[in-house]
Write an enzyme that holds these catalytic residues in place. Sequence first.
Site, PDB file in Angstrom:
ATOM      1  N   HIS A   1      39.854  49.559  35.593  1.00  0.00           N
ATOM      2  CA  HIS A   1      38.877  50.731  35.509  1.00  0.00           C
ATOM      3  C   HIS A   1      39.780  51.392  34.329  1.00  0.00           C
ATOM      4  CE1 HIS A   1      36.550  51.596  39.069  1.00  0.00           C
ATOM      5  NE2 HIS A   1      36.688  50.330  38.971  1.00  0.00           N
TER       6      HIS A   1
ATOM      7  N   GLU B   1      40.724  54.392  33.189  1.00  0.00           N
ATOM      8  CA  GLU B   1      41.775  55.345  33.223  1.00  0.00           C
ATOM      9  C   GLU B   1      43.064  54.663  33.860  1.00  0.00           C
ATOM     10  OE1 GLU B   1      38.633  55.290  34.491  1.00  0.00           O
ATOM     11  OE2 GLU B   1      38.471  56.729  36.169  1.00  0.00           O
TER      12      GLU B   1
ATOM     13  N   LYS C   1      51.900  42.914  35.126  1.00  0.00           N
ATOM     14  CA  LYS C   1      53.381  43.255  35.580  1.00  0.00           C
ATOM     15  C   LYS C   1      54.617  42.600  35.080  1.00  0.00           C
ATOM     16  CE  LYS C   1      51.567  44.749  40.233  1.00  0.00           C
ATOM     17  NZ  LYS C   1      51.294  44.467  41.675  1.00  0.00           N
TER      18      LYS C   1
END
Length: 696
Positions: free
Chosen positions: A385, A387, A622
């Site tokens: 998404h 944001e 990550k």
Amino acid sequence: MNPTKVCIIVFCVSQVHVADAKEKQKMGKSPTVNADVVAKRKHPLAEGNSGHPYKPRKRKTTHQTLPPKNALIQLNDIRQGLQYKLLSQTGPVHAPEFVMSVEVNGQLFKGSGPTKQKAKQRAAEAALHSPLMFKPTTETHVVIGRTRSDPLDFTTDRVDFQDNFYNTFENCAPSGDNYHFSLNRIRSSGSLASSEYSIQQSQVQKPNHAYPSPCSSTLILPRPKTPAMILNELVPDLKYTVVSESGKSHDKNFVVSVTVDAHSFQGSGRNKRLAKARAAQAALSAVFNIRPCQTPSLKPEPREGPQLHPPQALADTIYRLVNDKFNKLSQKLTSQNCQRKVLAGVVMSTGKYYFQAQVICVSTGTKCIEGEYLSDRGLALNDCHAEVIARRSLIRFLFSQLELFLHEDQNKQQKSIFIKGDEGQGFRLKENIQFHLYISSSPCGDARIFSPHEATAADHGDKTLKSKTRGQLRTKIESAEGTVPVRPGGTIQTWDGILQGDRLLTMSCSDKIARWNVVGLQGSLLTYFTEPIYFCSIILGSLYHCEHLCRAMYQRVGEVEELPPSFTFNRPLLSGISDVEARHPGKAANSSLNWTLGDEELELIDAITGRDDMGQPSRLCKHALYSRWMNLHCKLFAFLRIKAVTPSSYYEAKKTAVDYHSAKKILFKAFHKAGLGVWVKKPKEQDQFSLYYSSQ
């Protein structure tokens, strides 16, 4: 006698009668008509009509126009529920004089007349004549535009429903001399921040041709003044300059600037007139502290603490900067790849002049990874998404700013937005550096699921109107759009269950932003180096509703326990933009784009797999961020806020940030205590990786 001759004689006689009748008609006499002739006619003559055929008269249709609204009705349209009080009654019984009063936000207006009704009307006229229709608070509000009576539909694809006061003056002619503002400038010092301006009502003249007599029941009000007109009265002979023009033919965007007191103010809009109006309004807000009135649900919600920037002008500037940056970056992409439904970005301001702000990152996306593509080595993006990607891009930027301290050159270290903390413990942001999050639409979850144009409980004074599901924690649906409430007892996701076909659940963006307002946007790894960092403002391009957004961001949490040192319960500025961004209907694409300051081009990610088209991991995954953290952890160990040995895995590195996870547990407990549900976590197996694994 020959029959032929008889016919000829009869015909000649009839012709003589006809000619004689026409002659008498010309002379104004009524011709005599034989009864036998009348009886033989197809349409008999009407009696009493001098022998002329009857012709029915057409009725004249009169267009009935609605009478104009009187002063009482006009004032009630602006302020409902006003009460009129009788102050006095004087004069004899046959000629009384009544004095009525009405209070509008603490300001008393009076009116007199031979009847109570006319006295009330003149009191309403006095209120409408006042240039300050609303009670001034910390800001001086000037009525710009007309009051809108129809409810706003935030779910429509129109782009003009929020321009109620701007659209009014786009076609508004300058007002005459009936009303004018006398603005006296009072300077206590030379700085812009200390400039104050008082608005006084000058003597109102009512020419007979424009206004009715005092006994009339109607009132004609002048057209409202535009921001450009008001600014021109304060600072005459200003010049407006078109700074830029961008967008396609159906989606133009103009930027216009105006200089006041040696400072430039900019405004953007879909046409030059609208951009000029917003530039003028930005100058009025910053220099003269004059702001337009807005519908309560559309008003910005200010943040706690000092306000460095005017809320609406700041919101419009952030919107323009993010959109201009994305449009410039996406020019090299194909039309299919640059399609987006939601755009997000982060803007950094470094002082009180918000127009000098800098775009840090932009991103798009509306999808999450499918469970079968989860990576146990941190090589896939779980949530694409817009944001969420913008926040990960900001974290990547913060890593690059800390890496400047790896150089021995002091000049490069001074370019960083960080400075070393007291006694060499960690780092902190330089003074007045703020981060602002822009989202083109309301974040999914609690902030978006409820229709923003529905009536609020406060409007009806009934708390039962509040739905029980408002404020509930919600999760995104795998391979689909939308959110669903979390299960009452909570959900435990296991690695084996997801690989065997269980749907992967991801918390909604509204819930994640609410978490960032407590634990910070920097994440657990950066707390080794810096104090928590919070967004100073959250700006929405569409579907902004003050009540819903405030509830989703922090109000639903209620009371929280005492947070660990340096953590706080952040309440950022919440605001929409003046020119509502057009929504992009239709099915969203499966792709996601991201760019961070310093990158040469956008990165295209497949949101379903969490990797790029070639199957390579993203620069935001990550594994990539953990690699940069490990490098900083080793080389800046002396400046760490959290002294700990080098962790053996990503999971261990996160868990060592004890204060961060304590603040997160306090938030989750507050959600559960308020009956809003249990936070859904992903399987911990995805974080139990180290850098010794291959990145393939």
